[in-house]
Design a protein around this motif. Structure first.
Motif, PDB file in Angstrom:
ATOM      1  N   LEU A 132      -5.413  10.824  -1.604  1.00 33.31           N
ATOM      2  CA  LEU A 132      -6.097  10.128  -0.511  1.00 33.31           C
ATOM      3  C   LEU A 132      -6.306  11.017   0.713  1.00 33.31           C
ATOM      4  CD1 LEU A 132      -4.176   6.744  -0.695  1.00 33.31           C
ATOM      5  CD2 LEU A 132      -6.398   7.306  -1.668  1.00 33.31           C
ATOM      6  N   VAL A 133      -5.475  12.042   0.870  1.00 29.93           N
ATOM      7  CA  VAL A 133      -5.554  12.851   2.090  1.00 29.93           C
ATOM      8  C   VAL A 133      -6.016  14.277   1.802  1.00 29.93           C
ATOM      9  CG1 VAL A 133      -4.244  13.768   4.047  1.00 29.93           C
ATOM     10  CG2 VAL A 133      -3.799  11.445   3.223  1.00 29.93           C
ATOM     11  N   GLN A 138      -6.817   0.204  -5.339  1.00 32.30           N
ATOM     12  CA  GLN A 138      -5.547   0.919  -5.344  1.00 32.30           C
ATOM     13  C   GLN A 138      -5.465   1.868  -4.149  1.00 32.30           C
ATOM     14  OE1 GLN A 138      -5.011   3.048  -8.945  1.00 32.30           O
ATOM     15  NE2 GLN A 138      -2.890   2.436  -9.167  1.00 32.30           N
ATOM     16  N   ALA A 139      -6.598   2.515  -3.867  1.00 35.42           N
ATOM     17  CA  ALA A 139      -6.617   3.462  -2.742  1.00 35.42           C
ATOM     18  C   ALA A 139      -6.352   2.734  -1.437  1.00 35.42           C
ATOM     19  CB  ALA A 139      -7.958   4.172  -2.693  1.00 35.42           C
ATOM     20  N   ARG A 140      -6.721   1.446  -1.384  1.00 32.93           N
ATOM     21  CA  ARG A 140      -6.455   0.676  -0.174  1.00 32.93           C
ATOM     22  C   ARG A 140      -5.058   0.067  -0.211  1.00 32.93           C
ATOM     23  NH1 ARG A 140     -10.641  -2.776  -1.260  1.00 32.93           N
ATOM     24  NH2 ARG A 140     -12.678  -1.827  -1.088  1.00 32.93           N
ATOM     25  N   GLY A 141      -4.372   0.255  -1.328  1.00 38.41           N
ATOM     26  CA  GLY A 141      -3.021  -0.271  -1.432  1.00 38.41           C
ATOM     27  C   GLY A 141      -2.999  -1.753  -1.690  1.00 38.41           C
ATOM     28  N   GLU A 142      -4.065  -2.267  -2.319  1.00 29.85           N
ATOM     29  CA  GLU A 142      -4.091  -3.693  -2.616  1.00 29.85           C
ATOM     30  C   GLU A 142      -3.865  -3.908  -4.104  1.00 29.85           C
ATOM     31  OE1 GLU A 142      -7.909  -4.982  -1.380  1.00 29.85           O
ATOM     32  OE2 GLU A 142      -7.584  -4.352   0.678  1.00 29.85           O
ATOM     33  N   LEU A 180      -0.109  10.161  -3.827  1.00 33.20           N
ATOM     34  CA  LEU A 180      -1.175   9.523  -3.047  1.00 33.20           C
ATOM     35  C   LEU A 180      -1.592  10.407  -1.888  1.00 33.20           C
ATOM     36  CD1 LEU A 180      -0.130   5.780  -3.140  1.00 33.20           C
ATOM     37  CD2 LEU A 180      -2.042   6.888  -4.264  1.00 33.20           C
TER      38      LEU A 180
END
Lengths: 407, 247
Positions: free
Chosen positions: A322-323, A225-229, A318
């Motif tokens: 993530l940031v 999910q963090a990779r957006g997949e 996100l």
């Protein structure tokens, strides 16, 4: 290569002449003097510490002998002759002081572990609410933090004790929670698996693998999910398999539901009100400090980071995950470790409400009965030192992992 | 494509409290052209640029991008920002992610591209800006000029129709300035719509279609780069150009 004093003294001036001189570490007269000074100072401090230690130990031994007090650690094998109101291992009057120590330690660890996990989760939620874009959410979080952290921990504890003890009904009128668990002023009664079952081992292994599978599945999912997949099927299968195996294992156990018999419930697991109020007070009190640590960490992240993420069209949740939070962790970890050690030590307040933690049963009752003040105090101190040190080591190991090279 | 990438600013006004940062600013940027915004510090040029992708809120006026007014709801702004890339003075790379992850983060999450596809695209972009060999490093291991080129690649990875540059070379040493300007010149020549806040006159002369000079929150003068730099009409612009030429 041997370097004469003469070379070293003039090394600085020759340094520019060639590569060999560049590569040699330079020890000029200043460096040699500094080194000699450091050695002398350290030797002096060591001597002083050793002298104090010798004095203290000698003094203690002489005084103990003068008063005819027994010393030594043999008492750990003696019968203690008292029971504990709550313990994770079986304790009866024939149990030794050693076993009492172990039971007290386990109780302390249980309280501290539960409170650390709960305070961290609650604290992160409140801390992120402190920096929420929504003003009402910020104000409520601010009010919570100020109210909670500005009252003494002892007051929290007594307040919870009063709430749990006074406001709950007596055992006969206990509040039933679905017919399996009961809440009364004597504590929280939960169903528990019957111990000593042959199945227990099998079930324990099944639960452990189940949990491992769930964790693995969840981490695969969240990483994707963090990779957006799209989450890979393997993660889902693992998590579902873990859940099923856990449910099967739990159903297989022989559960004993607490039953009202006479003046109290029989069977199941009884959590004392003191336990509940201690964990609640430690959790709430520390969550306010964790919240402030988290807020400070989030605010330490440069504003440009948020802007860059916004400019890329990332959604706010996100951006946070993530940031912002990964960078905030660097600032959060050291004071968080500090807070954990504080919490572990504060769990000794159990004595005030009468929960049998390490300090209560060992430094309290056991010391009174045996009179081995020095030995027991030293053992207890070593336990807390070891706990705090392991927290520091664990968090600094984690800190090294999330540490960033200086920007 | 180019019609889609036009920018139109109409009577934009912005106040910080009682201080007026933008005074009734209007300008048009044609799709496929490069516009340079310049002016003394505090003149509102960065504020204006940051209004174009909604990083700043304003009180009066409109910004229209590709025919669509820039809204103020979070969802509208996110959709707008997918198509409007931005490069900052202080790079603002994500320091905890590798160079490659910096570039692929947004395409994966916002554009929902697969890992392999976005990494291939990211590597092409990194090669194009000349930092392909640093893909696996953390941003802190790179020089300022390299970091800024990664930031440009990160913006390009979203395949934006418009690029905004907020003083992209102001935090760089003179050697790095050239590296970054070369990349920007390349982009401008390939027909990307660009709005650039910069004092690099050489850059403006070579690729800008137009120069917008701002002072005290207003647009004082606009013109083609050669005429603006060689014979500015207003005294304020003359004084400003005199100052930066002396430095």
């Amino acid at each position: 290569m041997a370097v004469s004093d003469q070379d070293m003294a003039t090394g600085i001036w020759n340094a520019a002449e060639g590569d060999e001189a560049d590569a040699r570490p330079h020890l000029g007269p200043r460096q040699r003097w500094a080194r000699r000074k450091a050695i002398l100072q350290q030797a002096a401090v060591l001597l002083l510490v050793a002298a104090v230690a010798v004095f203290v130990i000698r003094n203690t031994v002489v005084n103990l002998q003068a008063r005819g007090l027994a010393s030594g650690f043999d008492f750990l094998r003696q019968e203690a002759g008292f029971k504990m109101a709550f313990s994770l291992i079986a304790i009866d009057p024939t149990s030794t002081y050693g076993r009492i120590f172990l039971a007290g330690l386990l109780n302390s660890l249980l309280v501290a572990a539960l409170a650390i996990v709960a305070a961290t989760m609650l604290g992160f939620a409140v801390g992120l609410a402190r920096v929420s874009p929504s003003a009402p959410v910020r104000y409520v979080a601010r009010g919570y933090v100020e109210l909670v952290r500005n009252l003494p921990l002892l007051l929290h504890l007594l307040l919870w004790q009063a709430v749990v003890l006074r406001s709950l009904p007596v055992v006969r009128e206990a509040i039933g929670l679905g017919g399996f668990a009961f809440l009364s002023n004597r504590g929280l009664y939960l169903p528990a698996p019957v111990a000593g079952d042959a199945k227990a081992m099998v079930v324990a292994v099944a639960v452990a693998t189940g949990i491992a599978a769930i964790v693995a599945g969840w981490s695969i999912r969240s990483r994707a999910q963090a990779r957006g997949e799209a989450p890979p099927r393997l993660g889902l299968v693992l998590a579902a398999g873990g859940l099923v195996s856990n449910a099967a294992a739990i159903a297989l156990l022989d559960w004993q539901v607490p039953v009202l018999a006479g003046f109290d419930f029989r069977g199941g697991l009884k959590l004392m009100p003191e336990f509940v109020s201690l964990v609640a007070a430690l959790t709430i009190y520390n969550s306010a400090f964790v919240a402030e640590i988290v807020r400070a960490g989030v605010q330490s992240v440069a504003r440009g980071q948020r802007e860059a993420a916004l400019a890329l069209g990332l959604p706010p949740k996100l951006i946070l995950r993530l940031v912002i939070v990964p960078q905030a962790m660097r600032v959060i970890i050291p004071p968080l470790a500090n807070q954990y050690t504080h919490l572990i030590k504060a769990s000794a307040l159990a004595t005030v409400v009468g929960f049998p933690d390490l300090v209560n049963v060992f430094l309290g009752t056991s010391l009174n009965q045996t009179g081995r003040a020095v030995e027991i105090a030293v053992i207890t101190a070593c336990v807390y030192l070891a706990l705090s040190t392991s927290v520091a080591l664990a968090t600094s190991a984690y800190g090294r992992r999330v540490k960033l090279v200086e920007r | 494509m180019t019609a889609n990438a036009s920018i139109s600013v109409r009577s934009l006004s912005k106040w910080y409290g009682s201080w007026r940062a933008l005074r009734d600013v209007s300008m048009d940027i044609e799709g496929g052209t490069c516009t340079v915004l310049c002016g003394p510090s505090g003149s509102g040029k960065s504020t204006l640029l940051r209004c174009l992708n909604g990083l700043e809120e304003w009180q009066e006026g409109d910004v229209v991008i590709g025919g669509v007014p820039v809204g103020y709801r979070a969802g509208e702004l996110r959709r707008l920002r997918r198509d409007v890339g931005m490069v900052f003075q202080s790079f603002n790379l994500f320091p905890h992610l590798s160079v490659l992850d910096n570039v692929t983060l947004a395409p994966r999450i916002v554009r929902r591209r697969g890992r392999r596809e976005s990494e291939q695209h990211a590597m092409q972009l990194l090669e194009r800006v000349g930092v392909g060999q640093h893909a696996a490093k953390l941003p802190s291991a790179l020089s300022g000029g390299q970091q800024q080129r990664v930031a440009i690649a990160r913006a390009l990875a979203m395949r934006p129709s418009i690029l905004l540059f907020d003083e992209p070379t102001s935090a760089l040493d003179p050697e790095s300035v050239k590296e970054v300007l070369d990349v920007m010149i390349d982009l401008a020549r390939s027909g990307t719509t660009m709005a650039v806040v910069t004092h690099e006159m050489g850059f403006a002369r070579r690729v800008a279609g137009r120069v917008v000079f701002m002072d005290k929150g207003s647009i004082v003068e606009t013109g083609e780069p050669d005429e603006f730099f060689d014979c500015p009409c207003t005294d304020r612009a003359k004084a400003f150009l005199g100052n930066i030429a002396r430095n």
